[in-house]
Design a protein around this motif. Structure first.
Motif, mmCIF file in Angstrom:
data_model
loop_
_atom_site.group_PDB
_atom_site.id
_atom_site.type_symbol
_atom_site.label_atom_id
_atom_site.label_comp_id
_atom_site.label_asym_id
_atom_site.label_seq_id
_atom_site.Cartn_x
_atom_site.Cartn_y
_atom_site.Cartn_z
ATOM 1 N N ASP A 1 0.825 -1.038 0.100
ATOM 2 C CA ASP A 1 -0.245 -0.039 0.152
ATOM 3 C C ASP A 1 1.136 1.543 0.141
ATOM 4 N N ILE A 2 0.553 2.247 -0.363
ATOM 5 C CA ILE A 2 1.069 3.274 -0.214
ATOM 6 C C ILE A 2 -0.101 4.462 -0.262
ATOM 7 N N SER A 3 1.144 5.556 0.460
ATOM 8 C CA SER A 3 0.320 7.008 0.986
ATOM 9 C C SER A 3 1.330 8.037 0.018
ATOM 10 N N ILE A 4 0.055 8.660 -0.289
ATOM 11 C CA ILE A 4 -0.295 9.779 -1.748
ATOM 12 C C ILE A 4 -0.157 10.743 -1.062
ATOM 13 N N ARG A 5 0.741 12.067 -1.968
ATOM 14 C CA ARG A 5 0.418 13.260 -1.466
ATOM 15 C C ARG A 5 -0.683 13.772 -2.859
ATOM 16 N N VAL A 6 -2.315 14.765 -2.994
ATOM 17 C CA VAL A 6 -2.692 14.935 -4.421
ATOM 18 C C VAL A 6 -2.571 16.230 -3.957
ATOM 19 N N LEU A 7 -2.726 16.722 -5.038
ATOM 20 C CA LEU A 7 -3.336 17.834 -5.753
ATOM 21 C C LEU A 7 -4.827 18.427 -5.666
ATOM 22 N N PRO A 8 -4.863 19.982 -5.334
ATOM 23 C CA PRO A 8 -6.137 20.403 -5.957
ATOM 24 C C PRO A 8 -6.121 21.272 -7.549
#
Length: 377
Positions: free
Chosen positions: A171-178
């Motif tokens: 599993d991976i935790s990623i930053r997303v953008l608006p």
């Protein structure tokens, strides 16, 4: 929106890795198979991650999403779009049977990024944390789920782009953008030399750039930001507006556009954006403001290699040529380091490593002290 399946297959995957530790065992990790063409032919028994899927946690206010590796990119992007958010690095979704494909695990393992990469960041820059299984069938946890509390060795960035040679991502935790509120694509018909000069000039200015590519005699500029910022930048850039721009950029991102649909091997050179243009016949596309250069033509490989060396770039065959040659590392001196890391993560050689580079000899007795550091787990 396609139905989001939530299924934890991690225990079965760990057991498969455990079984492969037997002499002669070897696995090659596969999701939807959209990147099967990259590098050498995969070696070993397939380890399918598509049943290990679903979003574990998503906090739109924190701009962080955690999902299992087999989760389809299309479903993740549909979920993010409902909150006005996106994957900032625009991972390619290479088509299978005419439909966009790819999984989150494959996007991070390949390390590929789309047209927005020079301004938003690469795939590795968005990874906050992950859980993976090494060649000893051990679960390792790195990083975290918040930007401010990521601690320990920054190993998730090391795993990004490793093509599954160090282990299996669970599993991976990623930053997303608006999503930016305004966007427009402008085009100019220019010769290559003028187009490159324009790209360099515009990148030195505080413009809301999110795409800059030249091909087939046309320079295309994507602007994304506030309505006021885009309008102001548009007056500087000029040119004709491209209709249905979103589909056009998707064609570049997913390599479904007209240029990529033509037959023939496609080679890629990564270099400084301002590097001199090639004097080599064939068809060229300059992406990332000139830093990523795609080539299709009949030029001898030695000529392309000489050009890449001249501009201090890296040449690789992206698709359609001899699959006996693996994906090279950016610097030959990294081969020894890669071999040491391979030995630390995968001492039994469980995970296929032929796709990234020639199998390095395992370093006997190498101590993976960084894996035993409590801060790294």
């Amino acid at each position: 929106m396609s139905e989001m399946v939530d299924r934890d297959d991690s225990q079965q995957l760990v057991e498969r890795v455990e079984q492969a530790r037997e002499p002669g065992g070897r696995l090659t990790i596969i999701g939807q198979g959209s990147k099967h063409f990259m590098g050498c032919e995969p070696q070993g028994e397939s380890l399918d991650t598509t049943d290990h899927c679903g979003v574990i946690e998503y906090e739109p206010g924190d701009l962080v999403l955690t999902a299992r590796s087999g989760t389809p990119l299309v479903q993740i992007e549909q979920l993010l779009a409902q909150q006005g958010q996106c994957l900032g690095f625009e991972p390619p979704r290479f088509a299978l049977n005419g439909s966009a494909a790819g999984t989150l695990g494959g996007a991070i393992a390949s390390g590929l990024s789309g047209p927005r990469r020079p301004w938003a960041g690469a795939a590795r820059d968005f990874v906050l944390g992950m859980t993976m299984v090494n060649g000893e069938a051990q679960r390792l946890h790195f990083g975290g789920q918040l930007i401010k509390n990521v601690a320990g060795f920054d190993l998730p960035r090391l795993i990004a782009g490793s093509m599954g040679t160090f282990g299996l991502i669970l599993d991976i935790s990623i930053r997303v953008l608006p999503v930016r509120p305004a966007a427009v694509t402008l085009q100019h018909v220019l010769p290559a030399s003028e187009a490159l000069a324009k790209m360099i000039e515009w990148q030195r200015q505080p413009l809301p750039l999110s795409g800059l590519v030249y091909g087939q005699g046309v320079l295309s500029v994507r602007l994304s930001g506030t309505a006021e910022g885009v309008l102001s930048a548009r007056e500087i850039i000029g040119g004709d507006e491209l209709n249905d721009a979103a589909s056009w950029w998707d064609g570049l991102r997913d390599q479904t556009g007209a240029w990529f649909a033509e037959p023939g091997a496609v080679r890629r050179i990564s270099c400084a954006a301002a590097a001199e243009l090639p004097e080599i016949g064939g068809e060229w596309v300059l992406d990332w403001g000139g830093a990523q250069r795609w080539y299709r033509g009949d030029a001898p490989l030695a000529m392309l290699e000489a050009y890449a060396r001249k501009i201090d770039g890296q040449l690789s065959c992206f698709r359609g040529a001899d699959r006996k040659k693996p994906i090279p590392l950016a610097d030959p001196r990294l081969v020894e380091i890669h071999g040491q890391l391979k030995s630390a993560f995968d001492p039994h050689g469980v995970f296929d490593s032929g796709r990234l580079l020639v199998q390095p000899p395992l370093a006997a007795g190498l101590q993976s002290s960084f894996l035993s550091d409590p801060a790294a787990k």
